[in-house]
Design a protein around this motif. Structure first.
Motif, short mmCIF file in Angstrom:
data_model
loop_
_atom_site.label_atom_id
_atom_site.label_comp_id
_atom_site.label_asym_id
_atom_site.label_seq_id
_atom_site.Cartn_x
_atom_site.Cartn_y
_atom_site.Cartn_z
N UNK A 1 6.18 -8.72 -12.76
CA UNK A 1 4.92 -8.41 -12.11
C UNK A 1 4.22 -7.29 -12.63
N UNK A 2 4.59 -6.08 -12.29
CA UNK A 2 4.09 -4.90 -12.76
C UNK A 2 4.91 -3.74 -12.82
N UNK A 3 4.55 -2.56 -13.54
CA UNK A 3 5.38 -1.36 -13.58
C UNK A 3 4.87 -0.56 -12.39
N UNK A 4 5.53 0.45 -11.79
CA UNK A 4 5.14 1.20 -11.22
C UNK A 4 4.18 2.53 -11.52
N UNK A 5 3.47 3.27 -10.74
CA UNK A 5 2.96 4.51 -11.10
C UNK A 5 4.03 5.60 -10.77
N UNK A 6 3.86 6.76 -11.38
CA UNK A 6 4.78 7.85 -11.31
C UNK A 6 4.13 8.87 -10.44
N UNK B 1 4.04 1.84 -5.77
CA UNK B 1 3.26 0.90 -5.88
C UNK B 1 2.32 0.81 -5.09
N UNK B 2 0.96 0.79 -5.32
CA UNK B 2 -0.36 0.96 -4.49
C UNK B 2 -1.35 -0.13 -4.81
N UNK B 3 -1.84 -0.43 -3.77
CA UNK B 3 -3.10 -1.39 -3.79
C UNK B 3 -2.69 -2.54 -4.51
N UNK C 1 0.99 -1.31 0.04
CA UNK C 1 -0.17 -0.03 0.02
C UNK C 1 0.98 1.39 0.16
N UNK C 2 1.01 1.98 -1.09
CA UNK C 2 1.59 3.34 -1.10
C UNK C 2 3.09 2.93 -0.88
#
Length: 401
Positions: free
Chosen positions: A310-315, A341-343, A283-284
């Motif tokens: 698995x996944x890219x991060x948000x920016x 990386x959130x949720x 979470x965040x």
């Protein structure tokens, strides 16, 4: 509670990252990680610095401190039981006798303790002598083994002399140039000589002719990689004999150094526990990356499980706006970028590893990777630090997208 766990606990109480604690102590973040994972112990001066910074004793850090105040209080309580306020002559006699016995016992204990300390000193001295002798014998054995291997290797060499030299690397076309020189031990009529370059991505052969001194010399150019093996091949009457001349490692990595970003601040994932649903929840979790003076063309951060994407991060853009998952952020030199990386809920079986890594491209389109060190592994119901050799994390080919 181990020494590493005590250091980690006090660091977190002070709200310090491993990097921040390292700066205060004048050591690297990797040293802090090794202390907290109990793979090494701080040196004496660092233990003293840690005890002052954490306001604890060195004994507490090492887990061997004795509470002398409690022992003194216990002794006072025991004496008080045998020292009534209105003592009769008989009780005074008993008290005196008891005091004599206690004194004799105390002297015996002190004497015994001195003998034990003397024995411990002798054992430590013998241990030091043993280690010194063992080290000398090991060094002598290693030298002798090296000389024997050197002699046997020289006997098996196909060359009387050889040399290789890195002339240059060229990032724009991602190549490396070498000067290779060979003098055969035996020169046979009709012999053909080839220089063979193995880059890990393919093998190239370069025919070479001798000069007037019967020396084979040639400049060869190959793909720039992190593992380049240079060999010579002698062809005589259809028989092919090969000798490895030299190995070059890390050239590609070195050429990317000016473009490497750096993790500056990041969420600590070690100690994160599995949820009631059997999943690990992120979470965040934020990660701040600093770009170098030379700008990278693109930059993105991704999460991997067992080196699989698995996944890219948000920016997080200006004023805290989350710009969505990033697959190639255009960057400015000497700047900070925060990724998030959130949720995110992951099923992480026992022994699985989690790695956060920043990928970047230089001005020539070449890709490099900067992992967050250390990576993490599920250990029981928590995430813990991965120990051991982590050099593979710097190899782009070790990640599966």
């Amino acid at each position: 509670m181990t020494t590493g766990q005590r250091i980690a606990a006090k660091r977190k109480e002070l709200g310090l990252s491993q990097e921040a604690l390292g700066e205060k102590l004048g050591v690297s973040r990797q040293s802090i990680y090794k202390w907290e994972s109990d793979t090494s112990l701080p040196e004496i001066e660092k233990l003293i610095s840690l005890s002052r910074l954490f306001s604890v004793s060195i004994g507490w850090l090492l887990g061997v401190e004795e509470n002398s105040e409690n022992q003194e209080k216990l002794l006072e309580d025991v004496l008080a039981r045998y020292q009534p306020s209105k003592a009769s002559p008989r009780s005074k006699w008993l008290t005196g006798g008891l005091a004599v016995l206690c004194g004799a016992a105390l002297i015996s204990v002190i004497s015994l303790n001195a003998q034990v300390q003397d024995i411990q000193t002798q054992v430590q001295h013998l241990s030091t002598q043993y280690n010194h002798i063992y080290t000398q014998l090991t060094n002598q054995t290693n030298v002798l083994t090296y000389r024997i291997e050197e002699i046997l290797s020289a006997q098996n060499h196909l060359t009387a002399d050889h040399s290789t030299k890195l002339l240059r690397t060229s990032p724009p076309d991602n190549t490396a140039a070498f000067l290779v020189q060979v003098v055969p031990k035996t020169l046979t009529e009709g012999m053909e000589v080839l220089f063979l370059i193995d880059t890990g991505n393919g093998v190239e052969e370069f025919p070479v002719s001798p000069d007037e001194h019967m020396t084979f010399t040639k400049e060869v150019t190959c793909e720039l990689t992190d593992s380049i093996n240079i060999s010579v091949v002698f062809l005589v009457d259809g028989t092919r004999q090969t000798q490895l001349l030299d190995t070059y490692t890390g050239l590609y990595w070195d050429s990317l150094q000016p473009y490497r970003p750096e993790f500056n601040r990041y969420s600590e994932l070690a100690g994160k526990t599995v949820g009631a649903d059997g999943l690990f929840h992120f979470d965040t979790e934020t990660f701040t990356v600093c770009t170098p003076d030379i700008p990278t063309e693109t930059l993105y951060v991704a999460l991997f499980q067992n080196q699989k994407f698995v996944c890219y991060s948000d920016w997080i853009a200006g004023k805290g706006i989350i710009a969505g998952q990033v697959r190639g952020l255009l960057t400015e030199p000497d700047s900070e970028y925060t990724f998030l990386f959130g949720e995110l809920a992951l099923d992480i079986p026992q022994g699985d590893t989690i790695t956060i890594a920043a990928f970047y491209t230089d001005e020539y389109g070449r890709v490099g990777v900067e992992p967050l060190i250390p990576s993490y592994v599920r250990d029981g119901n928590i995430l813990n630090f991965v120990s051991g050799d982590l050099h593979y994390l710097y190899d782009v080919s070790s990640y599966e997208f």
